[in-house]
Design a protein around this motif. Sequence first.
Motif, short mmCIF file in Angstrom:
data_model
loop_
_atom_site.label_atom_id
_atom_site.label_comp_id
_atom_site.label_asym_id
_atom_site.label_seq_id
_atom_site.Cartn_x
_atom_site.Cartn_y
_atom_site.Cartn_z
N UNK A 161 36.19 35.83 27.95
CA UNK A 161 35.66 35.12 29.11
C UNK A 161 36.59 35.25 30.31
N UNK A 162 37.89 35.15 30.09
CA UNK A 162 38.84 35.26 31.19
C UNK A 162 38.85 36.68 31.75
N UNK A 163 38.76 37.67 30.87
CA UNK A 163 38.70 39.06 31.34
C UNK A 163 37.43 39.29 32.14
N UNK A 164 36.31 38.77 31.66
CA UNK A 164 35.05 38.93 32.40
C UNK A 164 35.12 38.23 33.75
N UNK A 165 35.68 37.04 33.79
CA UNK A 165 35.83 36.31 35.05
C UNK A 165 36.75 37.09 36.01
N UNK A 176 35.71 38.43 39.68
CA UNK A 176 36.42 38.02 40.89
C UNK A 176 37.21 39.16 41.52
N UNK A 177 37.20 40.32 40.90
CA UNK A 177 37.96 41.45 41.42
C UNK A 177 37.47 41.86 42.82
N UNK A 178 36.16 41.77 43.05
CA UNK A 178 35.60 42.17 44.35
C UNK A 178 35.95 41.17 45.45
N UNK A 179 36.03 39.89 45.10
CA UNK A 179 36.24 38.87 46.13
C UNK A 179 37.65 38.29 46.07
N UNK A 180 38.63 39.13 45.82
CA UNK A 180 40.01 38.64 45.72
C UNK A 180 40.66 38.47 47.08
N UNK A 239 45.77 41.31 38.81
CA UNK A 239 45.79 41.69 37.41
C UNK A 239 46.85 40.92 36.62
N UNK A 240 47.98 40.68 37.23
CA UNK A 240 49.04 39.91 36.56
C UNK A 240 48.57 38.48 36.32
N UNK A 241 47.91 37.87 37.30
CA UNK A 241 47.40 36.51 37.12
C UNK A 241 46.37 36.44 36.01
N UNK A 242 45.49 37.41 35.95
CA UNK A 242 44.46 37.43 34.89
C UNK A 242 45.10 37.66 33.52
N UNK A 277 48.17 36.84 32.59
CA UNK A 277 48.87 35.62 32.20
C UNK A 277 47.88 34.54 31.76
N UNK A 278 46.76 34.43 32.45
CA UNK A 278 45.75 33.44 32.05
C UNK A 278 45.17 33.76 30.68
N UNK A 279 44.87 35.03 30.43
CA UNK A 279 44.31 35.43 29.14
C UNK A 279 45.34 35.22 28.02
N UNK A 280 46.57 35.61 28.25
CA UNK A 280 47.60 35.41 27.24
C UNK A 280 47.85 33.93 26.99
N UNK A 281 47.85 33.14 28.03
CA UNK A 281 48.04 31.70 27.87
C UNK A 281 46.94 31.08 27.05
N UNK A 282 45.69 31.50 27.27
CA UNK A 282 44.58 30.96 26.49
C UNK A 282 44.73 31.34 25.02
N UNK A 283 45.08 32.59 24.74
CA UNK A 283 45.22 33.04 23.36
C UNK A 283 46.38 32.32 22.67
N UNK A 284 47.50 32.17 23.35
CA UNK A 284 48.64 31.45 22.76
C UNK A 284 48.28 29.99 22.52
#
Length: 94
Positions: A39-43, A47-51, A60-63, A65-72
Motif C-alpha cells: 500500500x505504501x509503495x502504491x501510494x 504521489x510521484x506525479x504530484x510531488x 524515494x527515500x521518504x517512501x 523509510x515509510x515502507x520499512x517503518x511499517x514492515x518493522x
Amino acid sequence: MSSNTDVSLSSYDEGQGSKLLRKAKEAPFVPVGIAGFAAIVAYGLYKLKSRGNTKMSVHLIHMRVAAQGFVVGAMTLGMGYSMYREFWAKPKPK
C-alpha cells in the motif's frame, strides 16, 4: 546406496494458496506487513506525479523509510503477539 522412502514429503505436496494460508495463521502479522508495504509503495507511486518541486531522490527515500517503518512495526507487533500467546495466554500446567 539405500533409498529411504519413509520420508514424509507433505510440505512439497502443499499448494501455494494453502501454504500461504497456513503461514498466515501461524504468523498473522506477516500478511499485514506485506499488505502495508504494498500500500505504501502504491501510494508513493501515485504521489510521484504530484510531488511538487521535491527532488525524486528525496521522495524515494521518504517512501522507502515509510515502507520499512511499517514492515518493522508489523514485525514488532507480530513478535509481541507471538510472545503473548506463548508465555501469557497459555494455561499454566498444574
